[in-house]
Design a protein around this motif. Structure first.
Motif, mmCIF file in Angstrom:
data_model
loop_
_atom_site.group_PDB
_atom_site.id
_atom_site.type_symbol
_atom_site.label_atom_id
_atom_site.label_comp_id
_atom_site.label_asym_id
_atom_site.label_seq_id
_atom_site.Cartn_x
_atom_site.Cartn_y
_atom_site.Cartn_z
ATOM 1 N N GLU A 106 39.845 54.960 88.021
ATOM 2 C CA GLU A 106 39.303 54.826 89.627
ATOM 3 C C GLU A 106 37.964 53.776 89.756
ATOM 4 O OE1 GLU A 106 38.809 58.445 92.811
ATOM 5 O OE2 GLU A 106 37.218 58.578 91.122
ATOM 6 N N ARG A 108 34.809 53.550 92.292
ATOM 7 C CA ARG A 108 34.462 54.221 93.215
ATOM 8 C C ARG A 108 33.427 53.180 93.976
ATOM 9 N NH1 ARG A 108 33.161 60.041 90.456
ATOM 10 N NH2 ARG A 108 31.608 58.659 89.401
ATOM 11 N N SER A 134 44.421 47.928 93.069
ATOM 12 C CA SER A 134 43.682 48.449 93.983
ATOM 13 C C SER A 134 43.918 49.895 94.535
ATOM 14 C CB SER A 134 43.585 47.589 95.317
ATOM 15 O OG SER A 134 45.062 47.647 95.820
ATOM 16 N N ASN A 135 45.001 50.589 94.050
ATOM 17 C CA ASN A 135 45.234 51.936 94.378
ATOM 18 C C ASN A 135 44.313 52.841 93.692
ATOM 19 O OD1 ASN A 135 46.263 51.607 92.064
ATOM 20 N ND2 ASN A 135 48.364 52.443 92.648
ATOM 21 N N ASN A 136 43.427 52.287 92.704
ATOM 22 C CA ASN A 136 42.492 53.083 92.092
ATOM 23 C C ASN A 136 41.136 53.047 92.772
ATOM 24 O OD1 ASN A 136 44.225 53.862 90.052
ATOM 25 N ND2 ASN A 136 43.907 51.930 89.024
ATOM 26 N N PHE A 137 41.005 52.297 93.660
ATOM 27 C CA PHE A 137 39.749 52.081 94.479
ATOM 28 C C PHE A 137 39.329 53.027 95.603
ATOM 29 C CE2 PHE A 137 40.186 46.893 93.998
ATOM 30 C CZ PHE A 137 40.254 47.345 92.792
ATOM 31 N N VAL A 138 38.307 53.659 95.710
ATOM 32 C CA VAL A 138 37.859 54.678 96.647
ATOM 33 C C VAL A 138 36.474 53.903 97.181
ATOM 34 C CG1 VAL A 138 37.107 56.847 97.285
ATOM 35 C CG2 VAL A 138 38.984 56.615 95.343
ATOM 36 N N ALA A 139 36.542 53.529 98.682
ATOM 37 C CA ALA A 139 35.588 52.832 99.064
ATOM 38 C C ALA A 139 35.071 53.489 100.568
ATOM 39 C CB ALA A 139 36.027 51.471 99.413
ATOM 40 N N LEU A 140 33.711 53.687 100.517
ATOM 41 C CA LEU A 140 33.135 54.284 101.723
ATOM 42 C C LEU A 140 31.740 53.679 102.110
ATOM 43 C CD1 LEU A 140 30.733 56.290 101.082
ATOM 44 C CD2 LEU A 140 32.775 57.585 99.833
ATOM 45 N N ASP A 284 31.285 52.586 89.322
ATOM 46 C CA ASP A 284 30.505 53.041 90.224
ATOM 47 C C ASP A 284 29.721 51.713 90.871
ATOM 48 O OD1 ASP A 284 30.832 56.012 91.011
ATOM 49 O OD2 ASP A 284 30.423 56.252 88.998
#
Length: 401
Positions: A106, A108, A134-140, A284
């Protein structure tokens, strides 16, 4: 200043160690000016003088150049320039090239709510997606109230310091140390134009700022013809001192601008520990601003950016804003694990160059994570953070006692 990366090869870690995780903070990449105000004031002053036939030939040329600058910036204020996108892409690419073993889990990513920070995160992740799924990406993106990345506009004591601090008088006196602005700006106006000293300083500072920003636009408007090294250094030294006093280490004992980054340091420590314990996170990534990076770097007690002084004439010798927080400036904590013992080491990169930390190394530039963690929790413990309900309230009401 735009981001310039030296070609430094990756050194081999200690025998038996391999990289497993990176914790990162970056300033947004090169941008258009955040506001048209300075350029508009300079242009309107030149235009008004021109209407009364009080501009010299140089003044007429400058008026057109500032008009061209405004046209290039219109509708894009504060947004990333194409160079800014390339800077973020380059950092992402080099991160993967140097530490490919890290990725595959992942990632983040978080940015401030400001568009240029979001654009920086997007450019970084788009480049990284070329090398790792990119399916491991968590963006906010955070909201406007952001104690981690925008503590500088949340802390009440700092907002008062920024508006009313004694540093403003010191800066004003420093700016008046030389009579440069009057003769510099006089070249654009005929002798009949009554240019005031204060006005000359304001206009000269604006012209310097515009010229500096043309490097982020990668355009040559010909403004360089008006500057020699002496004039450039004068205006840079003014801007450098402002950043040092307002956002950086500041005077001896004036720790507020630095200390308000405590929540970000806590976040680095906690996210690092969580990633190491779970083994599920590759990186991160944070995307923020100079007002985030400068205090954080100072709180880390790095020798290149945390020295304080009461002698403002010496600030330029110990602190350089274009090295501390260029566009896309960044700090990376790279973690390594032993394949035999399970021991964790940390190497810190500042603008992708290795840093010496104020603790004993395992072997330079590698430090035991337990030592790094203990040192920075000790730094935080000395700040007397208010024991109130939430991290937002802690940041909001923190003050130096």
């Amino acid at each position: 200043m735009p981001y310039y990366k030296k070609g430094i090869p990756e050194e081999s870690p200690p025998k038996g160690y391999y990289p497993i995780y990176v914790n990162h903070l970056g300033r947004h990449g090169s941008r258009y000016v955040t506001s048209p105000n300075q350029a508009e004031v300079l242009y309107s002053t030149l235009d008004e003088a021109d209407s009364r036939n009080q501009l010299t030939q140089s003044g007429c040329i400058l008026k057109k150049q500032i008009g061209d600058f405004l046209a290039l910036s219109e509708g894009k204020y504060g947004l990333l320039t194409p160079l800014g996108v390339k800077e973020e892409q380059g950092i992402a690419r080099r991160m993967y090239e140097r530490f490919p073993q890290i990725f595959g889990r992942e990632v983040r990513a978080v940015s401030t709510y400001v568009t240029r920070a979001k654009q920086s995160m997007e450019a970084f992740l788009e480049e990284l997606a070329k090398y790792t799924p990119s399916n491991n990406f968590v963006a906010l993106s955070n909201g406007e109230i952001d104690p981690i990345l925008r503590f500088f506009d949340l802390n009440l004591a700092y907002l008062n310091y920024k508006e009313n601090g004694k540093w403003k008088d010191s800066l004003r006196k420093f700016e008046e140390r030389k009579n440069i602005s009057m003769p510099f700006m006089a070249q654009f106006f005929k002798s009949s134009y009554k240019l005031r000293q204060e006005e000359a300083l304001e206009l000269g500072t604006s012209l310097y700022t515009i010229y500096a920003n043309t490097f982020n636009l990668t355009v040559d408007l010909g403004i360089n013809r008006y500057f020699d090294d002496k004039i450039l250094y004068y205006y840079w030294e003014n801007a450098n001192l402002r950043n040092f006093l307002e956002k950086g280490p500041s005077y001896r004992g004036e720790d507020l601008p630095t200390n308000i980054a405590f929540a970000l340091l806590e976040d680095f420590l906690k996210t690092s520990e969580q990633a190491l314990q779970t083994g599920n996170v590759s990186a991160d990534l944070r995307f923020a601003h100079a007002e985030t990076l400068i205090p954080f770097a100072s709180l880390l007690k790095l020798c290149c950016c945390s020295k304080q002084t009461d002698h403002i004439s010496k600030v330029a010798k110990i602190w350089c804003d274009s090295q501390v927080a260029p566009m896309a400036g960044n700090i990376q904590w790279i973690f390594y694990k032993s394949s035999h013992q399970g021991t964790i080491l940390v190497k810190m990169l500042y603008n992708e160059e290795v840093m010496t930390l104020p603790i004993r190394p395992y072997c330079k530039p590698y430090y035991l994570w337990e030592d790094v963690k203990a040192f920075y929790w000790y730094v935080i413990s000395k700040l007397q953070i208010p024991q109130v309900g939430s991290i937002t309230e802690q940041v909001k009401y923190y003050t130096v006692r």
